[in-house]
Design a protein around this motif. Sequence first.
Motif, PDB file in Angstrom:
ATOM      1  N   LEU A  59       0.831  -1.208   0.000  1.00  0.00           N
ATOM      2  CA  LEU A  59       0.000   0.000   0.000  1.00  0.00           C
ATOM      3  C   LEU A  59       0.863   1.254   0.000  1.00  0.00           C
ATOM      4  O   LEU A  59       0.644   2.186  -0.774  1.00  0.00           O
ATOM      5  CB  LEU A  59      -0.893   0.006   1.245  1.00  0.00           C
ATOM      6  N   LEU A  60       1.863   1.256   0.884  1.00  0.00           N
ATOM      7  CA  LEU A  60       2.706   2.448   1.046  1.00  0.00           C
ATOM      8  C   LEU A  60       3.463   2.756  -0.248  1.00  0.00           C
ATOM      9  O   LEU A  60       3.485   3.901  -0.717  1.00  0.00           O
ATOM     10  CB  LEU A  60       3.672   2.207   2.213  1.00  0.00           C
ATOM     11  N   THR A  61       4.075   1.740  -0.830  1.00  0.00           N
ATOM     12  CA  THR A  61       4.818   1.980  -2.064  1.00  0.00           C
ATOM     13  C   THR A  61       3.877   2.304  -3.222  1.00  0.00           C
ATOM     14  O   THR A  61       4.251   3.008  -4.149  1.00  0.00           O
ATOM     15  CB  THR A  61       5.683   0.755  -2.402  1.00  0.00           C
ATOM     16  N   GLY A  62       2.661   1.771  -3.161  1.00  0.00           N
ATOM     17  CA  GLY A  62       1.681   2.111  -4.190  1.00  0.00           C
ATOM     18  C   GLY A  62       1.328   3.594  -4.153  1.00  0.00           C
ATOM     19  O   GLY A  62       1.251   4.243  -5.193  1.00  0.00           O
ATOM     20  N   TRP A  63       1.138   4.134  -2.962  1.00  0.00           N
ATOM     21  CA  TRP A  63       0.861   5.576  -2.857  1.00  0.00           C
ATOM     22  C   TRP A  63       2.057   6.383  -3.343  1.00  0.00           C
ATOM     23  O   TRP A  63       1.897   7.404  -4.006  1.00  0.00           O
ATOM     24  CB  TRP A  63       0.535   5.935  -1.400  1.00  0.00           C
ATOM     25  N   ALA A  64       3.255   5.923  -3.015  1.00  0.00           N
ATOM     26  CA  ALA A  64       4.459   6.645  -3.450  1.00  0.00           C
ATOM     27  C   ALA A  64       4.558   6.625  -4.968  1.00  0.00           C
ATOM     28  O   ALA A  64       4.843   7.652  -5.604  1.00  0.00           O
ATOM     29  CB  ALA A  64       5.691   6.007  -2.821  1.00  0.00           C
ATOM     30  N   ALA A  65       4.324   5.449  -5.562  1.00  0.00           N
ATOM     31  CA  ALA A  65       4.440   5.331  -7.019  1.00  0.00           C
ATOM     32  C   ALA A  65       3.390   6.169  -7.726  1.00  0.00           C
ATOM     33  O   ALA A  65       3.588   6.579  -8.866  1.00  0.00           O
ATOM     34  CB  ALA A  65       4.296   3.866  -7.421  1.00  0.00           C
ATOM     35  N   ARG A  66       2.272   6.410  -7.049  1.00  0.00           N
ATOM     36  CA  ARG A  66       1.251   7.261  -7.654  1.00  0.00           C
ATOM     37  C   ARG A  66       1.741   8.706  -7.764  1.00  0.00           C
ATOM     38  O   ARG A  66       1.400   9.430  -8.688  1.00  0.00           O
ATOM     39  CB  ARG A  66      -0.014   7.202  -6.807  1.00  0.00           C
ATOM     40  N   LEU A  67       2.559   9.130  -6.799  1.00  0.00           N
ATOM     41  CA  LEU A  67       3.078  10.500  -6.819  1.00  0.00           C
ATOM     42  C   LEU A  67       4.162  10.668  -7.867  1.00  0.00           C
ATOM     43  O   LEU A  67       4.239  11.682  -8.555  1.00  0.00           O
ATOM     44  CB  LEU A  67       3.635  10.861  -5.441  1.00  0.00           C
ATOM     45  N   SER A  68       5.044   9.670  -7.960  1.00  0.00           N
ATOM     46  CA  SER A  68       6.171   9.785  -8.884  1.00  0.00           C
ATOM     47  C   SER A  68       6.780   8.401  -9.096  1.00  0.00           C
ATOM     48  O   SER A  68       6.775   7.566  -8.185  1.00  0.00           O
ATOM     49  CB  SER A  68       7.228  10.725  -8.286  1.00  0.00           C
ATOM     50  N   PRO A  69       7.350   8.162 -10.282  1.00  0.00           N
ATOM     51  CA  PRO A  69       8.008   6.858 -10.473  1.00  0.00           C
ATOM     52  C   PRO A  69       9.341   6.762  -9.741  1.00  0.00           C
ATOM     53  O   PRO A  69       9.913   5.685  -9.645  1.00  0.00           O
ATOM     54  CB  PRO A  69       8.201   6.799 -11.994  1.00  0.00           C
ATOM     55  N   CYS A  70       9.862   7.901  -9.265  1.00  0.00           N
ATOM     56  CA  CYS A  70      11.164   7.894  -8.584  1.00  0.00           C
ATOM     57  C   CYS A  70      10.925   7.916  -7.073  1.00  0.00           C
ATOM     58  O   CYS A  70      10.622   8.976  -6.514  1.00  0.00           O
ATOM     59  CB  CYS A  70      11.973   9.100  -9.040  1.00  0.00           C
ATOM     60  N   TRP A  71      11.043   6.779  -6.452  1.00  0.00           N
ATOM     61  CA  TRP A  71      10.819   6.712  -5.010  1.00  0.00           C
ATOM     62  C   TRP A  71      11.783   5.712  -4.392  1.00  0.00           C
ATOM     63  O   TRP A  71      12.319   4.841  -5.076  1.00  0.00           O
ATOM     64  CB  TRP A  71       9.380   6.339  -4.686  1.00  0.00           C
ATOM     65  N   GLU A  72      12.009   5.873  -3.096  1.00  0.00           N
ATOM     66  CA  GLU A  72      12.973   5.019  -2.407  1.00  0.00           C
ATOM     67  C   GLU A  72      12.371   4.589  -1.082  1.00  0.00           C
ATOM     68  O   GLU A  72      11.767   5.398  -0.369  1.00  0.00           O
ATOM     69  CB  GLU A  72      14.273   5.802  -2.149  1.00  0.00           C
ATOM     70  N   GLU A  73      12.538   3.317  -0.779  1.00  0.00           N
ATOM     71  CA  GLU A  73      12.085   2.822   0.514  1.00  0.00           C
ATOM     72  C   GLU A  73      13.220   3.075   1.501  1.00  0.00           C
ATOM     73  O   GLU A  73      14.220   2.353   1.517  1.00  0.00           O
ATOM     74  CB  GLU A  73      11.755   1.333   0.422  1.00  0.00           C
ATOM     75  N   ARG A  97     -11.258  -7.660   1.774  1.00  0.00           N
ATOM     76  CA  ARG A  97     -11.199  -6.260   1.338  1.00  0.00           C
ATOM     77  C   ARG A  97      -9.816  -5.680   1.577  1.00  0.00           C
ATOM     78  O   ARG A  97      -9.275  -4.944   0.750  1.00  0.00           O
ATOM     79  CB  ARG A  97     -12.251  -5.436   2.085  1.00  0.00           C
ATOM     80  N   ARG A  98      -9.229  -6.036   2.719  1.00  0.00           N
ATOM     81  CA  ARG A  98      -7.871  -5.566   3.007  1.00  0.00           C
ATOM     82  C   ARG A  98      -6.870  -6.116   1.990  1.00  0.00           C
ATOM     83  O   ARG A  98      -5.992  -5.411   1.506  1.00  0.00           O
ATOM     84  CB  ARG A  98      -7.452  -5.998   4.419  1.00  0.00           C
ATOM     85  N   LEU A  99      -7.012  -7.377   1.673  1.00  0.00           N
ATOM     86  CA  LEU A  99      -6.094  -7.982   0.704  1.00  0.00           C
ATOM     87  C   LEU A  99      -6.264  -7.327  -0.664  1.00  0.00           C
ATOM     88  O   LEU A  99      -5.291  -7.097  -1.376  1.00  0.00           O
ATOM     89  CB  LEU A  99      -6.351  -9.491   0.598  1.00  0.00           C
ATOM     90  N   LEU A 100      -7.513  -7.020  -0.988  1.00  0.00           N
ATOM     91  CA  LEU A 100      -7.765  -6.376  -2.285  1.00  0.00           C
ATOM     92  C   LEU A 100      -7.106  -5.003  -2.346  1.00  0.00           C
ATOM     93  O   LEU A 100      -6.551  -4.612  -3.376  1.00  0.00           O
ATOM     94  CB  LEU A 100      -9.276  -6.264  -2.520  1.00  0.00           C
ATOM     95  N   GLU A 101      -7.176  -4.270  -1.251  1.00  0.00           N
ATOM     96  CA  GLU A 101      -6.514  -2.962  -1.228  1.00  0.00           C
ATOM     97  C   GLU A 101      -5.026  -3.109  -1.526  1.00  0.00           C
ATOM     98  O   GLU A 101      -4.431  -2.324  -2.282  1.00  0.00           O
ATOM     99  CB  GLU A 101      -6.705  -2.313   0.150  1.00  0.00           C
ATOM    100  N   GLU A 102      -4.420  -4.136  -0.956  1.00  0.00           N
ATOM    101  CA  GLU A 102      -2.984  -4.329  -1.165  1.00  0.00           C
ATOM    102  C   GLU A 102      -2.688  -4.711  -2.609  1.00  0.00           C
ATOM    103  O   GLU A 102      -1.750  -4.189  -3.226  1.00  0.00           O
ATOM    104  CB  GLU A 102      -2.489  -5.421  -0.220  1.00  0.00           C
ATOM    105  N   VAL A 103      -3.487  -5.597  -3.158  1.00  0.00           N
ATOM    106  CA  VAL A 103      -3.254  -6.036  -4.538  1.00  0.00           C
ATOM    107  C   VAL A 103      -3.469  -4.867  -5.500  1.00  0.00           C
ATOM    108  O   VAL A 103      -2.718  -4.683  -6.463  1.00  0.00           O
ATOM    109  CB  VAL A 103      -4.183  -7.216  -4.871  1.00  0.00           C
ATOM    110  N   ARG A 104      -4.499  -4.080  -5.212  1.00  0.00           N
ATOM    111  CA  ARG A 104      -4.748  -2.901  -6.064  1.00  0.00           C
ATOM    112  C   ARG A 104      -3.578  -1.945  -6.029  1.00  0.00           C
ATOM    113  O   ARG A 104      -3.197  -1.376  -7.046  1.00  0.00           O
ATOM    114  CB  ARG A 104      -6.008  -2.169  -5.585  1.00  0.00           C
ATOM    115  N   ALA A 105      -3.003  -1.753  -4.843  1.00  0.00           N
ATOM    116  CA  ALA A 105      -1.858  -0.842  -4.725  1.00  0.00           C
ATOM    117  C   ALA A 105      -0.688  -1.361  -5.553  1.00  0.00           C
ATOM    118  O   ALA A 105       0.017  -0.588  -6.216  1.00  0.00           O
ATOM    119  CB  ALA A 105      -1.469  -0.709  -3.257  1.00  0.00           C
ATOM    120  N   LEU A 106      -0.477  -2.668  -5.538  1.00  0.00           N
ATOM    121  CA  LEU A 106       0.609  -3.246  -6.332  1.00  0.00           C
ATOM    122  C   LEU A 106       0.360  -3.044  -7.818  1.00  0.00           C
ATOM    123  O   LEU A 106       1.265  -2.687  -8.577  1.00  0.00           O
ATOM    124  CB  LEU A 106       0.723  -4.742  -6.028  1.00  0.00           C
ATOM    125  N   LEU A 107      -0.884  -3.257  -8.232  1.00  0.00           N
ATOM    126  CA  LEU A 107      -1.220  -3.068  -9.642  1.00  0.00           C
ATOM    127  C   LEU A 107      -1.028  -1.611 -10.052  1.00  0.00           C
ATOM    128  O   LEU A 107      -0.481  -1.312 -11.113  1.00  0.00           O
ATOM    129  CB  LEU A 107      -2.671  -3.487  -9.891  1.00  0.00           C
TER     130      LEU A 107
END
Lengths: 223, 495
Positions: free
Chosen positions: B87-101, B258-268
Amino acid sequence: MPPAKSSPPESFAAACARVRRTFPGAFAESPRVETEKIAPGWVGECLAGSGLAQLAADALGSPGALELWRRLAAECQRRGERVAWLDPVACLDPRSAFPEGAEAVLWVRGRGWEKALEAAEWILRDGNFGLICWDGFLLGRAEWRRIPAPRWYRLQRLAARRGLLLLAGTPPGVVLGAASRRWELPGRRGMDALFGAGEEAPAPEPVPLDRADGGAGSAERVG
Amino acid sequence: MAGDYAVLEVPDFPLAALLRRREAEGVSRPAARLEERTGQSLVAEANGPARECGVERGQRVGRALALCPRLALHERDAAAEAGARALLTGWAARLSPCWEEVREGVVAVDLAGRSRAAFVAETWALPAEAAEAGLSLRVGLADTPERAAWAARAAAPWKEARTNPDLYAGVSPAVPLLPAQLVRRMEDWGLEDLLAFVRLSREAVGRRLGSEGLRCWDELRGRRTRPLRGVVPAPAFRAEMVLDPPVETAEPALFVLRRLLEEVRALLERECRATRELVVSWRTIDRGEGERRIELAEAGLRGDRLFAPLEAVFGSVRTGAPLGYLALEAVPVVVGAEQGELFVQALRYPDRFAETLARLEGEWGSVRCGSPRPTPDHRPDGFSLVPPPAVLPAGGEAGLAGTLPERPREGLRRFRPAPRVRVRLEGERPVQWEGGPREGRIHRLRGPWVASGHWWEEETRWGAIEWDAQLEGGGVFRLVCRAPGRDWFLEGVYD
């Protein structure tokens, strides 16, 4: 103070006419006892309307109802519509009805009339199926009597609102009050009509369709 | 050179991740995560209600339970953390393709090239979205990644700190982000917070604390930046969860789904993909397994559209024992490749179509609903049901309309199961039958047609002698004599 001037009393028929004119929507879906004469282009005529329609036939007399429904389904697919085939007694034989398969047809089979009505409601709400065939030809009279009439009115309204056609197949003598259009396939057919005179070159006759007798009084009204 | 950076932080990440899967929104009970250190179980993180009771990081379990008897104790859950990380990286990737964990629960995003108005609006909305997904998210914006991380640390839940040094007011130097030796010397100097540190002159810091102190001072003042180390995670669009305690009813299972779906959606979303097929699999505590595959009419990523068919299918699942494991996987598609052709007939309501099919399949099962397709053999009642396709070929050229003959073909209505009838024979030919929905003397007869198949297999072999029989009053039926007992059945009526 002079008394208020009252209008002359009108006849009951005139009052009814006035109410019909004032509230035309209230009478649009009222059941019509008279039935329609089926033209040679019955498939087109049937698909021209929406809402609940009824086709009565004695399926055990080989009247040709299945052939009619196959033609309806084919016409629907030609128009780009999908067909749902709700089959409470699981009587459809897909090998003879659709020998090449039927991608446009969704067949929901078995589990009785109650579940088939439930499926009809889901499919009408879905809105993706232009024609819903509710195949109740082989349902017994006793089962037809148990179907609550409001269920048909509910489906009729759903179908009409969405511009879809729900065609219910019934045994003869059953009248669906909620249906806005009704047809009957009278008589029984024999081998000549089904397979033609010779076995080598079968030439089935066109499906005979007659005007229904309109005798709702003699028929059994179930919905 | 300074730029625009955002840092997304989930505080107490391991605990937040596991609580997200266990507690519904609005439910907040005292909870803590334990870790083994020097042979003792110590509190690693505690949530807000637990902290209000006095539970703190580093406390022994006994002490924590004495302070808060209702405290729920948890151990680390790798699957839950993977889901929250998605989820967290999905939100980051939505902002920009350049992100770092940066570290667990903290992601830095380089916003170069984005308009300020756009990224401010998007980052402002993120905490609310995270709250819906069950996570508490803090967002910091600044001119360097390090300052953005400090801003996120001070955010409640959103903060921008471009030049404002007040960001460090009240922040103790004893934070894990700074080297321990440097922290000790700052405390020796009597510096109470980091604000006092950054107000020192650069020369003074360099003279007394050396190069390391100077590096920290530069980072805190935003004079030092670095390029982000982007990561390309392996695309696996799957989320899973071990259910402990096991789940017995549909409602908690749907909550987890529903929680799992949120995670899968974020990955997609992170990989710029959509899906048109979801696979739910589960295991029960008695090692029973199950799987449902849901094909969507159109590729999509909207949560409600994806969840509706999932709910319809899974709501009708019956298992013999409580669920112990649940997994959700999405088959990814490139959205551009899914664009329809001009003459292909698409659905009017594709989202409803998938949901309706899923509900029907859930209620009737896949053997009772679908599009009929004859099996490639000569078995009289051989057919299979396949899910109807989302897209039909152009009208009249293929399928049903294309195969319909010009003259009516005899169709059969089958009686399922076929009733057994008593047949009177004259020679080998039937002349009358009794039983079934209609009976009587046979007026005309066609046949026999002898057919058999699969004779090489004991279990599936079949054989039948079929007759077409017309009753005197009309109506043509199919009579079948089946081996091995030569019993007669009324198989159906022609119509």
